[in-house]
Design an enzyme around this catalytic site. Sequence first.
Site: not given
Length: 666
Positions: A339-342, A367
Site C-alpha cells: 500500500w506504499d505505507y512507508d 501512514k
Amino acid sequence: MRHLRHRLPGVVALAAAATGACMRPVSGPAAGAGPPAPAGEWPAYGHDPLGSRFSPLTQINRENVARLTLAWTYRTGEAGVHTQQPAKFEATPLMVDATLYFSTPFGRAIALDPATGRERWSYDAHPNRGGNWGDFANRGVSTWLDQAAPLGTPCRRRIFLPTVDARIIALDAGTGRPCRAFGDSGTVYLTRGLRNPPFEAEEYALTSPPAVIHGLIVTGSAVADNNRTNAASGEVRAYDARSGALRWSWDPVPRDSADPAWRTWRGPMAHTTGAANVWSVIAVDSARDLVFLPTTSPSPDYFGGERNGDNRYANSVVALRASTGSVVWHFQTVHHDLWDYDNAAPPALVTLVRDGRAVDVVLQATKTGQLFVLDRDSGTPIFPVAERPVPRTTLIGEHPSPTQPVNSVIPALSPQALSLDSVWGLTPADREACLAQIRPLRNEGVFTPPSLEGTLAIPSNVGGAHWGGLAYDPQRQVAVVPVNRFVSMVQLIPLDQIDTAEARRNESRLGDQYTRMHGTPYVMRRRFLKSPSSLPCSPPPWGSLVAINLTTGARAWDVPLGDPATLRPDLAAVSRPKPLGTLNLGGPIVTAGGLVFIGASIDHVLRAFDVETGRELWHGALPGGARATPMTYQVTPEGRQFLVVAVGGSEDWGEGDYVVAFALAP
C-alpha cells in the site's frame, strides 16, 4: 508511464480547484556528543538529535501568543524556477552559534543573522535543476562541532548539506566554503557502491539531513521505488564526519543467509529487491550508541509476488549500533507492504513516566494511522499491540500477510474504514458521484489488498500520519500528530489489458497515476477519490491535529487542521461551524510555553494551539503554504524568541521561497 514515490496526484485538488550488513568498525578519533546545546538553540532537525521537537523556551506562551507579529522575511530568490517536478521547500532551519542555517531544494545552503534575517553567506551545490526528480525536496541541513579542532580552525563547526542528486557536502559554518578534507574535496557521493545501482540519476536522491552521532554522519536515501522490482537499493551508511570515509553500510534487504530476517524474503528474486530505504529523518541516542531508522516499503509498492514473506526490516523501526551498523532490534509496522505505507515520520525518542518509573521509548507514527510506543532498549511495545486478521487477496502469485500489527489501547489516529453511508459530498450530486466511484471497489477497511477491480485505500498512501511526524510535550506526556483523512483507489491492470496511450489520456483527464511496475505482470493505477467539486469523498475533517495522552494511551483532543474556506469562499457556510480541515504535510513543534505550532496545511496559515485543550490561540498569515516543520529559538537569554518557518511547498501549497520569522510585538 512513470511514478516516483512522493508525487501527489489529484485530490490534493482541494486547493488546486481554488486557485544483511556490511560492517566495519569506526577507526580514528571521533568527537562525542559534547555538552548540551544552549537552551535557546535549535541544533537538529527535531530540535535535538532525539527528535522530540520540544523547546524549553517560554517567552512566547499561552497568555501572550496573540501578540505574535511578523519580525522579518527572507527570500531565497528561487520562486518560479522551472523544473520537471515541483520543487518543495520543506526545510526546518537550525540555529547554533548565533546563526540560522537552512537549505533549499535547489542545492543551496544559506546562513542568516537569526535576529534580522540578513544573509551572511550562501553556497550553491549546482545539482541538475532540470532532472525529473520524483521528490524534488529538501528538509534541511545537519551540523557537527569538531571538538578536537582548536578554536578558530576552519571547519571546526561543519554544516552538512544534502542534495537531491545524492551528495553530502561539508561546509565551514562560518564561511560556507567546502571542507576540502572531507570526502572528495568536500563531497561524499552516495550513488557509489550500491548493491542495486540506480538505472537513472533521478531514481536515487537525498531529501533529508543526515543524523550526527559520535563523529559519524548517518544517512539514508530517497528511492523511486514503484518502477521495478529491483529498484535502487536502500542501504543506510555511516561516514566519518571529519574525513568522509565510509565506516559501515547496512542493507534493509538481508544479504546474508545467517541473518534472521533472511527467511522472511521468499522467492528467487526476493533478495534482489530494492528500496526499503530511509528517506525520512533518523533519530539518534548517543548514550546508547544507537541510531533509529524509519524504513520504507520494498519495491515495487503495490505488488509483492516477487518478494513473498513478511519482508522484515522493511516498513520497520530498526535500531542499529551506531559504532558498527549491526542490528540491535527491529519492530515491523507493516508486514509485506502492498500500500506504499512507508514509515515516513521520523521516530521520536522520548521518556515516559510509568508507575513512577522513567521509561525511555521510541514513538513511531505511521501512514496506517497507528502510533506505536516501543521500549528503546528492546523494541517491545509499551502499549499492547495485537496481530489482527486482514482481508485476503484474489491475485495469483501474491501472498499478503494474514495479519497486521494494530494497537490494542491507543486509538487509531485516522479512520480505518469508510462505509457507503459515510461517503460525503458538498451536494447530493457530488455525493452520488463519489458513490459511483466507490461502489465497484473492494472496500474492507485498512489493509484491503490491491485488486484487479480496484480497491479503496484507507488511509491513502499519503497517510494517516505522514512525514510531518509528531512533537512531544514531556511535561504533560502528550504526543501531538498531524494526520490526513483522505481515501484513494488503487487498481492493478494486467499488461495485456491496458492501452498505454489511453492511460496517458486518463492520467491528465481524470487525475489518475499509472505506473508500469517492471518485473511484475501489472500496471498500477491510483487516484484520490474526489467529487466533481474537487472535494474529497471522505467525510471531513480532511486534515486534523490529534493529541494522545501517553500516560493512559487515550486521545486527549482532536481538532481540524486548516480551513479550505480561506481558499474557496463557496465553502464558508459549510466550514464556519467547524473547519473542514485540509490536506497537510509538515510537522508540529511544542514549547514549554504550553503551545503547539504548526503550518503544514494548504491554506497559507501558521497556527498556535493550546497543548492541553487543542484550542487555537493564534494564527498568522503566510505568503504561501508552509509544507515544512517550524522551529523556534532565542539568540541570547535576554533576547526575543523567534518562531520561523519555510514557506513554498509547491503543488497545493503554492509557489514560494520565503523564510518567515514571527516574534512578540515590542
